[in-house]
Design an enzyme around this catalytic site. Structure first.
Site, short mmCIF file in Angstrom:
data_model
loop_
_atom_site.label_atom_id
_atom_site.label_comp_id
_atom_site.label_asym_id
_atom_site.label_seq_id
_atom_site.Cartn_x
_atom_site.Cartn_y
_atom_site.Cartn_z
N ASP A 292 0.85 -1.19 0.00
CA ASP A 292 0.00 0.00 0.00
C ASP A 292 0.88 1.23 0.00
OD1 ASP A 292 -2.29 1.58 0.14
OD2 ASP A 292 -2.45 1.45 2.31
N HIS A 293 0.35 2.32 -0.51
CA HIS A 293 1.06 3.60 -0.43
C HIS A 293 0.72 4.30 0.88
CE1 HIS A 293 1.14 3.61 -5.07
NE2 HIS A 293 2.37 3.42 -4.64
N PHE A 472 -4.96 4.63 0.38
CA PHE A 472 -6.11 3.82 -0.05
C PHE A 472 -5.81 3.05 -1.34
CE2 PHE A 472 -7.60 8.09 1.45
CZ PHE A 472 -7.64 7.75 2.80
N HIS A 473 -4.58 2.50 -1.44
CA HIS A 473 -4.17 1.75 -2.62
C HIS A 473 -3.73 0.33 -2.28
CE1 HIS A 473 -2.88 5.90 -4.47
NE2 HIS A 473 -4.20 5.75 -4.45
N PRO A 474 -4.47 -0.43 -1.48
CA PRO A 474 -4.01 -1.79 -1.14
C PRO A 474 -4.04 -2.71 -2.35
CG PRO A 474 -6.26 -1.47 -0.39
CD PRO A 474 -5.78 -0.14 -0.87
#
Length: 536
Positions: A292-293, A472-474
């Protein structure tokens, strides 16, 4: 038992694309199952409306990660879309393909056939690019809009600062040469959100061979021997079985997809037995490889008007609403993330290692009754923020129990590597250099504590630990690869060791892309449909 050719679990960014592509010929009966609702809220259609969906339990699963010692014992808030359109219905609309090296890395990691040359052709097939004057390039269903004529004037300081540092600029971050300061392109058309539900699912639902079932919580996938054959669905308090004649396609996202596999008996055998799940297929990698980021924002009061001056007072809200109603333009038709881009924190790096954001607005999250809302601050302000593009830490997502409504166990393992900690410092230093340019320094009236301009490396890392959060980039929890020992699905997205079941969503990313992940998720689904149909 009701039978369909294809059952797609999840009507999100990937599932909506699959539904359209698999049903287009009219030969295949397609069912899309969505646990949430129809996604018809006006706050979804309104581009800036995601401030209203960010904490709304009707449209957002509102997950939380476990406390992490590396983040000073903090939990993380993990919003995920709940309803048709999935997280693409509640995101900030940025359309970022990723840099070409991201996908060459996929191929090097064992995702054969997913290199940049192939991926680029898929993007071009599904996109229509819209210029500020309305001219269009391409004829794909997904509209990507250049809104450079609508951004706030305060953004000019960001571009001036990049120039003063000798950093590049680019007209389009989605070009192969995408490095530098840019106006973010967004998924809108006619001033309305153009997510995968609007672009792909809406036309598909006009076909007689497509069925959408909302409020349908999939409890588990059932098998006949080694072949996935049906799904058990709870709807309206009743459970039923639905049969797939050809394939079941899991598109529930990087959080929910590994959990559903585990509840169906596919995952680490020790974990499954602890949770009381009968083991169908022992796969240690289900739920692993979570990436994730992590990002952070620095807040400043501004010396000139910003979007705060427009959107904080009631009179400004009314003017913006009238402009949107008449013209479908203005701040309500945009993302809060207006500018940014991919940058190298040091000139000798081989690729961009940071994604930056410049937002001509600051906001405070405040309780309002039993809800939380995001409100612009009542003074001029702006945000400068960053996220390291390619984190090396790896976490896990697992089930807590067999209860289909139980929240997942999310353990991101943030900042676990020295490389990730160094990247956090490098991103902070890059933002610091930008903040100290004449262009941005002149825009700063005062820092809203803490003041990035005066931080040491140790200060930057300590602050990052204290305030950073998921962007919110899983991805990656059902990793794609050729080796069943290190991957969950093969390059054709079939589960290793099982038949009749594929995973098609961000969970299969071998590595996280450098930027926002919604565009590559839709691209992946578009190409996956071709792979599925080629196998007939």
């Amino acid at each position: 038992m009701t039978t369909f050719d294809y059952i797609i679990i999840g009507a999100g960014s990937a599932g909506c694309v699959l539904a359209e592509r698999l049903s287009r010929s009219g030969r295949h009966k397609v069912l899309i199952l969505e646990a949430g609702g129809r996604g018809r809220s006006p706050w979804i259609a309104l581009p800036l409306g995601y401030g209203k969906t960010f904490f709304n339990p009707a449209m957002n699963w509102k997950y939380e990660s476990e406390r992490e010692d590396t983040l000073n014992g903090r939990k993380g808030y993990w919003p995920r879309g709940k309803g048709v359109g999935g997280s693409g219905a509640i995101n900030a609309l940025i359309y970022a393909r990723g840099v070409p090296q991201d996908f060459d890395d996929w191929e090097s990691a064992g995702a054969t056939g997913w290199g940049w040359d192939t991926v680029r052709q898929t993007y071009e097939a599904m996109e229509t690019q819209t210029a500020p004057d309305g001219q269009r390039r391409g004829n794909g269903p997904l509209h990507v809009q250049d809104v450079s004529d609508q951004i706030h004037p305060a953004n000019r300081h960001f571009f001036a600062a990049a120039s003063q540092l000798g950093l590049p600029s680019t007209a389009d971050i989605n070009d192969p040469d995408s490095e530098g300061a840019a106006v973010y392109r967004i998924n809108t058309s006619g001033g309305r959100r153009m997510h995968s539900a609007r672009a792909f699912l809406s036309p598909a639902l006009k076909r007689r061979n497509v069925t959408l079932m909302t409020g349908a919580l999939v409890e588990r996938i059932l098998f006949e021997g080694r072949r996935a054959s049906s799904v058990q669905v709870r709807r309206g308090g009743q459970s039923s079985l639905l049969h797939a004649g050809r394939e079941i396609i899991l598109s529930a996202g990087a959080v929910a997809s590994p959990c559903l596999l585990q509840k169906s008996g596919i995952g680490p055998s020790g974990l499954l037995r602890e949770r009381g799940v009968e083991v169908v297929h022992d796969m240690a990698q289900v739920g692993a490889n979570l990436q994730d980021h992590l990002g952070i924002n620095y807040y400043f009061r501004a010396t000139e008007p910003t979007l705060n001056n427009v959107l904080s007072p009631l009179s400004g809200k009314i003017r913006a609403a009238l402009q949107y109603a008449v013209q479908r333009r203005g701040p309500l038709a945009l993302s809060v993330n207006q500018c940014g881009g991919f940058f190298r924190s040091a000139p000798d790096l081989g690729r961009p290692d940071q994604q930056l954001y410049f937002n001509p607005v600051t906001y405070t999250t405040t309780p309002q009754g039993k809800r939380e809302v995001i409100q612009p601050d009542p003074f001029a302000g702006f945000i400068l923020g960053f996220q390291p593009a390619r984190p090396t830490s790896r976490g896990r997502i697992d089930i807590r129990s067999t209860d289909p409504e139980a929240a997942p166990l999310i353990r991101p393992n943030s900042l676990a590597t020295e490389e990730d900690r160094a990247q956090a410092v490098a991103g902070g230093r890059l933002c610091q250099r930008l903040a100290n340019t004449p262009a941005i320094d002149g825009l700063i009236e005062a820092a809203m504590d803490p003041d990035l301009r005066r931080m040491s490396d140790a200060d930057i890392l300590a602050d990052f630990r204290e305030r950073c959060g998921t962007v919110f980039h899983p991805v990656g929890t059902c990793r794609m690869g050729a080796d069943a020992a290190t991957a969950v699905v093969c390059p054709k997205l079939k589960l290793h060791g099982l038949a009749g079941l594929r995973v098609v969503d961000a969970s299969v990313f071998p590595n996280i892309t450098s930027g926002n992940t919604n565009a590559p998720t839709m691209m992946l689904a578009h190409r996956a449909a071709d792979l599925i149909l080629e196998s007939l």
